[in-house]
Enzyme design. Structure first.
Site, PDB file in Angstrom:
ATOM      1  N   GLY A  48      31.130  -4.235  59.232  1.00  0.00           N
ATOM      2  CA  GLY A  48      30.916  -2.924  58.632  1.00  0.00           C
ATOM      3  C   GLY A  48      31.567  -1.855  59.492  1.00  0.00           C
ATOM      4  O   GLY A  48      32.115  -0.870  58.984  1.00  0.00           O
TER       5      GLY A  48
ATOM      6  N   ASN B 297      20.085   3.834  58.224  1.00  0.00           N
ATOM      7  CA  ASN B 297      19.659   2.592  58.869  1.00  0.00           C
ATOM      8  C   ASN B 297      18.358   2.710  59.667  1.00  0.00           C
ATOM      9  O   ASN B 297      17.715   1.714  59.942  1.00  0.00           O
ATOM     10  CB  ASN B 297      20.765   2.054  59.789  1.00  0.00           C
ATOM     11  CG  ASN B 297      21.396   3.131  60.629  1.00  0.00           C
ATOM     12  OD1 ASN B 297      21.903   4.114  60.109  1.00  0.00           O
ATOM     13  ND2 ASN B 297      21.365   2.953  61.934  1.00  0.00           N
TER      14      ASN B 297
ATOM     15  N   SER C 117      28.590  -4.724  54.922  1.00  0.00           N
ATOM     16  CA  SER C 117      28.622  -5.695  56.022  1.00  0.00           C
ATOM     17  C   SER C 117      27.903  -6.970  55.586  1.00  0.00           C
ATOM     18  O   SER C 117      26.848  -6.901  54.940  1.00  0.00           O
ATOM     19  CB  SER C 117      27.911  -5.086  57.235  1.00  0.00           C
ATOM     20  OG  SER C 117      27.752  -6.040  58.246  1.00  0.00           O
TER      21      SER C 117
ATOM     22  N   CYS D 175      22.094  -0.934  67.009  1.00  0.00           N
ATOM     23  CA  CYS D 175      23.450  -0.585  67.424  1.00  0.00           C
ATOM     24  C   CYS D 175      23.441   0.520  68.473  1.00  0.00           C
ATOM     25  O   CYS D 175      24.388   0.677  69.211  1.00  0.00           O
ATOM     26  CB  CYS D 175      24.266  -0.123  66.232  1.00  0.00           C
ATOM     27  SG  CYS D 175      24.261  -1.303  64.909  1.00  0.00           S
TER      28      CYS D 175
HETATM   29  N1  PLP Z   1      26.685   1.226  58.962  1.00  0.00           N
HETATM   30  C1  PLP Z   1      25.340   1.147  59.024  1.00  0.00           C
HETATM   31  C2  PLP Z   1      24.529   2.118  58.241  1.00  0.00           C
HETATM   32  C3  PLP Z   1      24.733   0.177  59.818  1.00  0.00           C
HETATM   33  O1  PLP Z   1      23.394   0.113  59.861  1.00  0.00           O
HETATM   34  C4  PLP Z   1      25.541  -0.724  60.550  1.00  0.00           C
HETATM   35  C5  PLP Z   1      24.928  -1.718  61.451  1.00  0.00           C
HETATM   36  O2  PLP Z   1      23.765  -1.684  61.773  1.00  0.00           O
HETATM   37  C6  PLP Z   1      26.938  -0.620  60.437  1.00  0.00           C
HETATM   38  C7  PLP Z   1      27.475   0.373  59.638  1.00  0.00           C
HETATM   39  C8  PLP Z   1      27.849  -1.535  61.190  1.00  0.00           C
HETATM   40  O3  PLP Z   1      27.934  -2.823  60.614  1.00  0.00           O
HETATM   41  P1  PLP Z   1      28.378  -4.064  61.509  1.00  0.00           P
HETATM   42  O4  PLP Z   1      27.187  -4.491  62.294  1.00  0.00           O
HETATM   43  O5  PLP Z   1      28.798  -5.114  60.508  1.00  0.00           O
HETATM   44  O6  PLP Z   1      29.495  -3.628  62.350  1.00  0.00           O
END
Ligand code: PLP
Length: 383
Positions: A70, A150, A198, A324
């Site tokens: 993602g 998130n 993702s 993250c």
């Molecule tokens: N966007 C949102 C809202 C997310 O919650 C996340 C990951 O937690 C991502 C993007 C990133 O995705 P990826 O873990 O596949 O890099």
């Protein structure tokens, strides 16, 4: 006993999806660019997955490209779209609750001369279109607003934002990572030009994502090389993960209503139990306007990290915010954007659900939470 409530961080891979990935790794391991039979088998797997992943967005497979995550899809959406529009204007509008994989590319673009406006949310963590109205103008080339947040699960009013396309000519991107498979595809209106998702949030393996780009919307690729994915994303495709993503998307589409209902039941049961059993808690999720997969609650006087590790000892896995961002000092830019007090941010726990969670398990979670919170409050040693 294990009760996994950290599904916004990542999910368990579906057995069918894992089986597919394994078969491809050990048997059908050809390179999709190869001209022989094994290459064709791999190509077919990607073709199937492209359709399935696009289907769960309610889109045609024609504009769908696979990425490594993602994060990569968001980088491509933001930098690829903005740089392709530079001759027309240099203004980007996003929000202050986006994921870092949107915010960091925006910051990079500021250094390249773009002007970025970070819209502020209301107290529920929702962007209001009046905010956009004030910021948007003829120079605006890109608007990027996530579908669901998130950390709190708040759903953003994409249809209201899409209406601005009648008056202004901009590319509209939504980071759908946390809403994919958790809302009906119609939630994302036709006015949206770019959608990013993702795999590992929907029971596919980690290391695969996708970007869907509407026909005639121009994006400059970031990854240059052998021209895979019609030149949009060079690099040999991660066929096992892509094929598994296809299976996971198929299953998510088949079970979407059942999954949403189950998560909603589990979430509401947990919240009602917390409210009934534990005093001084604060709900940070706007229940009437959010995905059913997230419940964010502050437990006054308790340090969330301590609660997390206590629950862990009973096999209950939760999060203190976005995984993250857990390595950053300033933990939650999202909860700060909601104007929570520092003590409310430090005591916030995110519970996030999947198809595998049950109401029965929530009785255990409520009991363990109540025991831990009352113990630590009695000790009173955390502030
Ligand atoms: N966007 C949102 C809202 C997310 O919650 C996340 C990951 O937690 C991502 C993007 C990133 O995705 P990826 O873990 O596949 O890099």
């Amino acid at each position: 006993m294990e009760i996994y409530l950290d599904n916004s961080a990542t999910t368990k891979v579906l057995d069918e999806a894992a089986k597919k990935a394994y078969e491809i790794m050990v048997s059908d391991f050809g390179n999709p660019s190869s001209l022989h039979h094994m290459g064709m088998v791999a190509e077919k797997e990607i073709k199937y997955a492209r359709k399935a992943v696009a289907d769960l967005m309610g889109r045609e497979d024609k504009g769908l490209y696979f990425t490594s995550s993602g994060t990569e899809a968001n980088n491509l959406a933001i930098m690829g779209a903005a740089r392709s529009m530079i001759k027309r204007g240099n203004k980007i509008i996003t929000s202050n609750i986006e994921h870092p994989s949107v915010l960091e590319p925006c910051r990079r673009l500021e250094k390249e001369g773009f002007e970025v406006v970070y819209l502020k949310t209301d107290g529920d963590g929702i962007i209001r279109s009046e905010q956009l109205e004030k910021a948007i103008d003829e120079k605006t080339v890109l608007v990027s607003i996530m579908t669901a947040n998130n950390e709190t699960g708040s759903l953003q009013p994409l249809s209201d934002i899409a209406k601005f396309k009648d008056r202004y000519n901009f590319i509209f991107h939504t980071d759908m990572v946390q809403a994919y498979g958790k809302v009906s595809p119609e939630y994302v209106p036709d006015g949206v030009d770019i959608i990013t998702v993702s795999g590992h949030k929907v029971h596919a393996p980690k290391g695969v994502g996708a970007i869907w780009i509407k026909e005639k919307v121009n994006i400059k690729p970031l990854m240059l090389g052998g021209g895979q994915e019609k030149g949009m994303r060079s690099g040999t495709e991660n066929v096992p993960a892509i094929a598994a993503f296809g299976i996971a998307a198929d299953v998510a589409k088949r079970d979407i209503d059942e999954n949403i209902n189950n998560m909603c039941k589990v979430r509401d049961y947990l919240w009602n139990g917390i409210k009934a059993e534990i005093p001084n808690v604060k709900l940070n999720t706007p229940l009437m306007n959010s995905v059913s997969s997230v419940l964010n609650v502050s437990f006054a006087g308790i340090r969330a990290e301590v609660l997390l590790h206590t629950l862990e000892q009973d096999g209950i896995y939760v999060s203190t915010g976005s995984a993250c961002s857990s390595n950053k000092k300033n933990r939650s830019h999202v909860l700060r954007a909601l104007n929570l007090k520092p003590s409310e941010i430090e005591s916030a726990i995110r519970f996030s659900f999947s198809r595998y969670n049950t109401v029965e398990d929530m009785d255990t979670v409520i009991l363990k939470l109540e025991q831990a919170v009352s113990k630590f409050r009695k000790l009173g040693s955390f502030r």
